[in-house]
Motif scaffolding. Structure first.
Motif, PDB file in Angstrom:
ATOM      1  N   THR A 192      16.868 -12.967 -34.495  1.00 50.11           N
ATOM      2  CA  THR A 192      15.928 -12.612 -33.417  1.00 50.11           C
ATOM      3  C   THR A 192      15.929 -13.592 -32.251  1.00 50.11           C
ATOM      4  OG1 THR A 192      14.043 -13.851 -34.336  1.00 50.11           O
ATOM      5  CG2 THR A 192      14.404 -11.598 -35.173  1.00 50.11           C
ATOM      6  N   CYS A 207       6.374 -11.959 -30.358  1.00 49.22           N
ATOM      7  CA  CYS A 207       6.510 -10.615 -29.781  1.00 49.22           C
ATOM      8  C   CYS A 207       5.415 -10.313 -28.769  1.00 49.22           C
ATOM      9  CB  CYS A 207       6.516  -9.567 -30.890  1.00 49.22           C
ATOM     10  SG  CYS A 207       5.009  -9.550 -31.895  1.00 49.22           S
ATOM     11  N   CYS A 230       4.766 -12.207 -39.035  1.00 46.08           N
ATOM     12  CA  CYS A 230       4.284 -11.153 -38.144  1.00 46.08           C
ATOM     13  C   CYS A 230       4.813  -9.818 -38.629  1.00 46.08           C
ATOM     14  CB  CYS A 230       4.751 -11.431 -36.716  1.00 46.08           C
ATOM     15  SG  CYS A 230       4.333 -10.114 -35.537  1.00 46.08           S
ATOM     16  N   GLU A 232       5.143  -7.168 -36.953  1.00 51.52           N
ATOM     17  CA  GLU A 232       5.908  -6.486 -35.914  1.00 51.52           C
ATOM     18  C   GLU A 232       7.313  -7.068 -35.756  1.00 51.52           C
ATOM     19  OE1 GLU A 232       5.017  -3.808 -34.374  1.00 51.52           O
ATOM     20  OE2 GLU A 232       2.998  -3.755 -35.213  1.00 51.52           O
ATOM     21  N   CYS A 233       7.412  -8.394 -35.638  1.00 48.77           N
ATOM     22  CA  CYS A 233       8.714  -9.021 -35.356  1.00 48.77           C
ATOM     23  C   CYS A 233       9.278  -9.822 -36.524  1.00 48.77           C
ATOM     24  CB  CYS A 233       8.621  -9.904 -34.113  1.00 48.77           C
ATOM     25  SG  CYS A 233       7.535 -11.350 -34.330  1.00 48.77           S
ATOM     26  N   GLN A 234       8.486  -9.962 -37.582  1.00 52.32           N
ATOM     27  CA  GLN A 234       8.900 -10.659 -38.809  1.00 52.32           C
ATOM     28  C   GLN A 234       9.098 -12.164 -38.626  1.00 52.32           C
ATOM     29  OE1 GLN A 234       9.000  -9.244 -41.977  1.00 52.32           O
ATOM     30  NE2 GLN A 234       7.910  -7.705 -40.757  1.00 52.32           N
ATOM     31  N   ARG A 235       8.683 -12.717 -37.506  1.00 51.47           N
ATOM     32  CA  ARG A 235       8.791 -14.160 -37.323  1.00 51.47           C
ATOM     33  C   ARG A 235       7.712 -14.877 -38.138  1.00 51.47           C
ATOM     34  NH1 ARG A 235       9.827 -12.068 -31.951  1.00 51.47           N
ATOM     35  NH2 ARG A 235      11.957 -12.621 -31.304  1.00 51.47           N
TER      36      ARG A 235
END
Length: 245
Positions: A192, A207, A230, A232-235
């Motif tokens: 990402t 994100c 997260c 949404e963004c998997q961070r």
């Protein structure tokens, strides 16, 4: 995965360094100074090409001029010899009339050749002026290339030095993250471009989306050492005093 808060916070420092390293790499690949150098080189190459063509044209016209002068001189010499024979009055009346006729013909021919010579001389003057102008421009263009090359080298050197400093700092910061958490961070970073982000005012700074109420409630109840992600963004989400939980 579990990791104490101090290790998680170090992820934010690591991410700042990685973000700057990515920015440096992008700038290195798109260096304005490199583009300016390439432009300067292209302009010098174009000038040199024009100069080669201009010198060739100048040389060709110079040969034309020399030939035109020679042609005129041949006619003048022939006319001078005939005039000398005519003035001496030697030969028969028929021969003298022939000389007068030829002198008239030579005068017309000389006039035609002198017009050709004048045209060639004008073109030679123009061609030579073009060569002179281009030759006068070349030192300035060459200097521009040298200056642009120096500017490019200085810009690259500064960026490389900054990158090296950041890489050294990154090694120190990464050592405090721990192998397990670092491996997860770098896996996400590779896919990402950002491995960790701060959870700030109920928003993922990765994100930039505000988290759902259910996720916020879950994060608020999560142990301090639990690694949050997260949805949404998997961070990796790092909680701070400004997370708003």
């Amino acid at each position: 995965m579990k990791a104490d808060a101090h290790r998680q916070w170090r992820l934010l420092d690591l991410q700042k360094l990685d973000t700057r390293l990515a920015q440096i790499a992008h700038r290195m690949a798109n260096l304005p100074e490199a583009a300016a150098y390439q432009q300067a080189v292209a302009e010098l190459d174009e000038l040199d090409s024009k100069l080669v063509r201009a010198r060739t044209q100048d040389s060709d016209v110079e040969r034309e001029r020399a030939k035109a002068e020679a042609d005129v001189q041949l006619v003048r010499d022939r006319a001078a010899r005939n005039q000398a024979r005519l003035d001496a009055g030697t030969g028969s009346s028929k021969d003298l009339q022939a000389l007068q006729s030829e002198l008239a013909s030579l005068a017309r021919r000389q006039s035609e050749l002198e017009e050709i010579e004048l045209d060639v001389m004008e073109r030679a003057e123009t061609a030579h002026a073009i060569v002179t102008k281009l030759e006068q421009m070349r030192p300035e263009r060459a200097e521009a290339v040298e200056l642009a090359e120096t500017a490019q080298a200085q810009a690259r050197s500064a960026l490389e030095e900054e990158a090296e400093n950041h890489r050294r700092r990154r090694t120190d910061v990464a050592a405090g993250v721990g192998d397990d958490l670092l491996a997860l961070y770098e896996k996400i970073l590779a896919s990402t471009g950002m491995g960790a982000a701060e959870l700030r005012e109920r928003r993922c700074e990765g994100c930039r989306l505000e988290l759902m109420r259910a996720d916020l409630d879950r994060f608020a109840k999560a142990p301090e050492d639990e690694i949050l992600r997260c949805e949404e963004c998997q961070r990796i989400l790092v909680r701070t005093g400004e997370s708003g939980l």
